[in-house]
Every structure is written in structure tokens, then in C-alpha cells.
Design a protein around this motif. Structure first.
Motif, PDB file in Angstrom:
ATOM      1  N   ALA A  47       0.843  -1.192   0.000  1.00  0.00           N
ATOM      2  CA  ALA A  47       0.000   0.000   0.000  1.00  0.00           C
ATOM      3  C   ALA A  47       0.883   1.247   0.000  1.00  0.00           C
ATOM      4  N   PRO A  48       0.399   2.358  -0.536  1.00  0.00           N
ATOM      5  CA  PRO A  48       1.203   3.574  -0.520  1.00  0.00           C
ATOM      6  C   PRO A  48       1.366   4.105   0.896  1.00  0.00           C
ATOM      7  N   ALA A  49       2.556   4.568   1.201  1.00  0.00           N
ATOM      8  CA  ALA A  49       2.816   5.169   2.505  1.00  0.00           C
ATOM      9  C   ALA A  49       2.386   6.633   2.494  1.00  0.00           C
ATOM     10  N   PRO A  50       2.131   7.232   3.662  1.00  0.00           N
ATOM     11  CA  PRO A  50       1.906   8.681   3.707  1.00  0.00           C
ATOM     12  C   PRO A  50       3.145   9.404   3.189  1.00  0.00           C
ATOM     13  N   ASN A  51       2.925  10.439   2.374  1.00  0.00           N
ATOM     14  CA  ASN A  51       4.039  11.157   1.746  1.00  0.00           C
ATOM     15  C   ASN A  51       5.029  10.170   1.131  1.00  0.00           C
ATOM     16  N   PRO A  52       4.570   9.362   0.167  1.00  0.00           N
ATOM     17  CA  PRO A  52       5.381   8.243  -0.316  1.00  0.00           C
ATOM     18  C   PRO A  52       6.612   8.693  -1.093  1.00  0.00           C
ATOM     19  N   PRO A  53       7.684   7.900  -1.023  1.00  0.00           N
ATOM     20  CA  PRO A  53       8.821   8.131  -1.911  1.00  0.00           C
ATOM     21  C   PRO A  53       8.429   7.817  -3.348  1.00  0.00           C
ATOM     22  N   PHE A  58       2.548   5.476  -6.892  1.00  0.00           N
ATOM     23  CA  PHE A  58       1.324   4.995  -7.527  1.00  0.00           C
ATOM     24  C   PHE A  58       0.939   3.570  -7.091  1.00  0.00           C
ATOM     25  N   LEU A  59       1.623   3.023  -6.113  1.00  0.00           N
ATOM     26  CA  LEU A  59       1.295   1.672  -5.681  1.00  0.00           C
ATOM     27  C   LEU A  59      -0.081   1.616  -5.020  1.00  0.00           C
ATOM     28  N   SER A  60      -0.778   0.541  -5.287  1.00  0.00           N
ATOM     29  CA  SER A  60      -2.144   0.375  -4.790  1.00  0.00           C
ATOM     30  C   SER A  60      -2.380  -1.099  -4.467  1.00  0.00           C
ATOM     31  N   THR A  61      -3.272  -1.352  -3.523  1.00  0.00           N
ATOM     32  CA  THR A  61      -3.638  -2.729  -3.178  1.00  0.00           C
ATOM     33  C   THR A  61      -4.846  -3.214  -3.978  1.00  0.00           C
ATOM     34  N   ARG A  62      -5.247  -2.468  -4.985  1.00  0.00           N
ATOM     35  CA  ARG A  62      -6.390  -2.882  -5.790  1.00  0.00           C
ATOM     36  C   ARG A  62      -6.147  -4.264  -6.389  1.00  0.00           C
ATOM     37  N   ASP A  63      -7.159  -5.127  -6.318  1.00  0.00           N
ATOM     38  CA  ASP A  63      -6.989  -6.538  -6.646  1.00  0.00           C
ATOM     39  C   ASP A  63      -6.488  -6.787  -8.064  1.00  0.00           C
ATOM     40  N   ASP A  64      -6.960  -6.009  -9.043  1.00  0.00           N
ATOM     41  CA  ASP A  64      -6.634  -6.303 -10.429  1.00  0.00           C
ATOM     42  C   ASP A  64      -5.197  -5.950 -10.804  1.00  0.00           C
ATOM     43  N   ARG A  88      -5.313   9.506  -7.851  1.00  0.00           N
ATOM     44  CA  ARG A  88      -4.044   9.446  -8.581  1.00  0.00           C
ATOM     45  C   ARG A  88      -4.262   9.110 -10.056  1.00  0.00           C
ATOM     46  N   ASP A  89      -3.391   9.626 -10.918  1.00  0.00           N
ATOM     47  CA  ASP A  89      -3.522   9.414 -12.361  1.00  0.00           C
ATOM     48  C   ASP A  89      -3.252   7.970 -12.759  1.00  0.00           C
ATOM     49  N   TYR A  90      -2.322   7.333 -12.064  1.00  0.00           N
ATOM     50  CA  TYR A  90      -1.912   5.974 -12.410  1.00  0.00           C
ATOM     51  C   TYR A  90      -1.911   5.117 -11.153  1.00  0.00           C
ATOM     52  N   LEU A  91      -2.002   3.805 -11.365  1.00  0.00           N
ATOM     53  CA  LEU A  91      -1.919   2.856 -10.257  1.00  0.00           C
ATOM     54  C   LEU A  91      -1.057   1.676 -10.693  1.00  0.00           C
ATOM     55  N   LEU A 226      11.776  -9.278   0.911  1.00  0.00           N
ATOM     56  CA  LEU A 226      11.825  -9.246  -0.549  1.00  0.00           C
ATOM     57  C   LEU A 226      10.675  -8.402  -1.093  1.00  0.00           C
ATOM     58  N   ILE A 227      10.950  -7.708  -2.200  1.00  0.00           N
ATOM     59  CA  ILE A 227       9.955  -6.865  -2.860  1.00  0.00           C
ATOM     60  C   ILE A 227       9.965  -7.157  -4.355  1.00  0.00           C
ATOM     61  N   LEU A 228       8.779  -7.341  -4.923  1.00  0.00           N
ATOM     62  CA  LEU A 228       8.570  -7.414  -6.367  1.00  0.00           C
ATOM     63  C   LEU A 228       7.515  -6.368  -6.699  1.00  0.00           C
ATOM     64  N   ASP A 229       7.849  -5.401  -7.553  1.00  0.00           N
ATOM     65  CA  ASP A 229       6.834  -4.388  -7.856  1.00  0.00           C
ATOM     66  C   ASP A 229       6.993  -3.803  -9.249  1.00  0.00           C
ATOM     67  N   MET A 230       5.840  -3.379  -9.773  1.00  0.00           N
ATOM     68  CA  MET A 230       5.764  -2.703 -11.073  1.00  0.00           C
ATOM     69  C   MET A 230       5.580  -1.218 -10.791  1.00  0.00           C
ATOM     70  N   GLN A 231       6.685  -0.512 -10.643  1.00  0.00           N
ATOM     71  CA  GLN A 231       6.637   0.907 -10.312  1.00  0.00           C
ATOM     72  C   GLN A 231       6.410   1.735 -11.575  1.00  0.00           C
ATOM     73  N   LEU A 232       5.902   2.944 -11.378  1.00  0.00           N
ATOM     74  CA  LEU A 232       5.674   3.856 -12.494  1.00  0.00           C
ATOM     75  C   LEU A 232       6.239   5.232 -12.160  1.00  0.00           C
ATOM     76  N   GLY A 233       6.819   5.873 -13.174  1.00  0.00           N
ATOM     77  CA  GLY A 233       7.241   7.259 -13.048  1.00  0.00           C
ATOM     78  C   GLY A 233       8.398   7.459 -12.094  1.00  0.00           C
ATOM     79  N   GLY A 234       8.397   8.596 -11.438  1.00  0.00           N
ATOM     80  CA  GLY A 234       9.474   8.920 -10.512  1.00  0.00           C
ATOM     81  C   GLY A 234      10.579   9.706 -11.196  1.00  0.00           C
ATOM     82  N   ASP A 235      11.503  10.223 -10.387  1.00  0.00           N
ATOM     83  CA  ASP A 235      12.581  11.051 -10.914  1.00  0.00           C
ATOM     84  C   ASP A 235      13.498  10.291 -11.863  1.00  0.00           C
TER      85      ASP A 235
END
Length: 274
Positions: A47-53, A58-64, A88-91, A226-235
Motif C-alpha cells: 500500500a502507498p505510505a503517507p508522503n510516499p517516496p 502509484f502503488l495500490s492494493t487494488r486486486d486487479d 491518482r492518475d496511475y496505479l 523481498l519486494i517485487l513491484d511494477m513501479q511507475l514514473g518517478g525522478d
């Protein structure tokens, strides 16, 4: 702080600083993602943290956004079509073993493939379960990060020393081009070095340097998850092109190995939730 150059690291390796017997690896666990749902004893959605890095923006716990399809884990990045529920624009989707499984030393590997899209930033990495000083002093190990449609991946560590002395040590490496499709990405973490491999071939080595350990060069002595994630955007990945979404990172399997030096077990696996 006395700089530690890439050349010095390679000289240490070539000079036999790590000539001790190699760790013998034994397969301990395989996650094949063959079930209808994630194993809740091992994984939870991020789930996204408050003031996320950047990476959590754009991380979300949405099932799909986290799917299991015929033995393949799919982590998706999408245009958000329901801004009434989430502005948010993207998830995007990600999973981790935080509070479920921690590893201190050991070998991990996963068979993964990517899609090429602007703003895509898939990653496989580790963070400490109990950070006491904050990032980057507590350390981070990135098995890989991949940007947009690059044909290479990045293999990185983050420490207090690498942050204060950028370029002074072999802390970030960009591989040569990797074949399209499925590839196996591996990390071997021992008390004296971290070794990255792609399809069984060593690509990068980060050594522990005794005279710099007290300067935060080697914080890697605590259990990590361990972390596996599909991140979007960022610096780093840059702006997302919504016309190219959805985008996915697919994982066929993940394996965890324990290691021995002679008769001594060097790997610790802990289950915080038990």
C-alpha cells in the motif's frame, strides 16, 4: 572519508581478498505462483505510505493490479479510470514479504520478463525488516531495476557511504543488453560480499571492506524482506506515457537458497508473523 574506488574493489577481488571457500547453496523454497491467490503467509500487497517516496507514488492494493494467471504472477501498471475512489492518475501493483519472511544472507533468484513502456520501472529488491536509522543508513539491495524500454538492468546497493561518496565504490552497475523475454535474475548475499547474476553469469560484485565498515559501507548484517513491484514514473524513470499503458512485469517463479561454509550455516530465515 577515504574514497573506495571501483579499481580498488576489483584489485581486492583479484588479489585474493575473498579466496576463502565459496558458499555452497541449497534450494530451500520455491514460489511458483500456481495457486489462485497469493500465499498470505508469505506475501502481502504494498500500500502507498503517507508522503510516499518515488517508488511508492502509484502503488495500490487494488486486486486487479496483482494477478495470478496459469502459474505466472503479473504486476500491472495502469491508467486510473476511477478517480472517485483514488485521485491518482496511475496505479500499479507490488508485493513484499515484509512481516512474513526475512532473509539474512542467502541466495534469491527469479525468472522474470518485462514490457517496454515509457515510465515503467519494475524492480526486484530488498529492504531491512527493522530499520533503526532510516534510509539509506540501514541499507537497500536492488537485485535489478529496469527503466522504460532499456535493454539493460541496473544492479544497485544504497548505503550511507555510497550516498555520501557517490562514485567512490562499485555501488551501481548497468549490465550489458539482456536477451528479450524470460531471464533469471539472482543475488548471492554473504557476510563478505554481494554478487549479482543474470542467467547464471556474474555481472556485478560489491565487497565488504573492513576498514570502511564503520563508515556505513556495509550495513547488510540485518534481516531483509523481498519486494517485487511494477513501479511507475518517478525522478529516475521519468514521466509516464498513458498511451502506452497498461504495462506488466511477469514472474514465473522465485527461489530462495540457504548457504553453508563448510559445516557452518550462514543463512538465517525468519518468519516475523509466527
Amino acid at each position: 572519508m577515504r574514497p573506495f574506488t571501483v579499481g580498488a574493489a576489483l584489485a581486492l577481488l583479484a588479489g585474493g581478498a575473498f579466496a576463502a571457500p565459496e558458499v555452497q547453496w541449497k534450494l530451500k523454497f520455491t514460489e511458483d505462483f500456481n495457486g489462485k491467490a497469493l500465499n498470505p503467509k508469505l506475501w502481502q500487497r504494498i500500500a502507498p505510505a503517507p508522503n510516499p517516496p518515488n517508488w511508492q507514488k502509484f502503488l495500490s492494493t487494488r486486486d486487479d493490479l496483482v494477478q495470478l494467471d496459469k502459474g505466472v504472477l503479473k504486476l500491472l501498471g495502469v491508467v486510473n479510470a476511477d478517480k472517485a475512489s483514488d485521485p491518482r492518475d496511475y496505479l500499479c501493483g507490488g508485493i513484499w514479504t515484509k512481516d512474513r519472511l526475512n532473509l539474512k544472507y542467502g541466495k534469491i533468484e527469479a525468472k522474470i520478463r518485462f514490457e517496454d513502456q515509457q515510465g515503467a520501472w519494475p524492480a526486484f529488491w530488498l529492504l531491512p525488516q527493522t530499520g533503526v536509522r532510516g534510509w539509506p543508513l540501514d541499507g537497500e539491495i536492488d537485485v535489478f531495476e529496469r527503466l522504460n524500454a532499456e535493454k539493460q538492468v541496473w544492479q544497485t546497493i544504497h548505503t550511507g557511504y555510497s550516498t555520501q561518496n557517490p562514485g567512490a565504490q562499485p555501488s551501481r552497475f548497468k549490465t550489458t543488453p539482456i536477451p528479450p523475454g524470460w531471464n533469471v535474475y539472482a543475488l548471492e548475499w554473504t557476510p563478505d560480499k554481494i554478487v549479482w547474476k543474470v542467467n547464471g553469469a556474474t555481472t556485478h560484485v560489491y565487497p565488504r571492506v573492513a576498514n570502511l565498515a564503520d563508515q556505513d559501507q556495509w550495513p547488510f548484517t540485518e534481516p531483509m524482506f523481498l519486494i517485487l513491484d511494477m513501479q511507475l514514473g518517478g525522478d529516475w524513470a521519468g514521466p509516464v506515457d498513458p498511451a502506452t499503458l497498461p504495462v506488466a512485469m511477469e514472474v514465473d517463479w522465485l527461489k530462495i537458497y540457504t548457504g553453508k561454509l563448510g559445516t557452518k550455516q550462514v543463512t538465517e530465515i525468519t518468519r516475523p508473523g509466527k
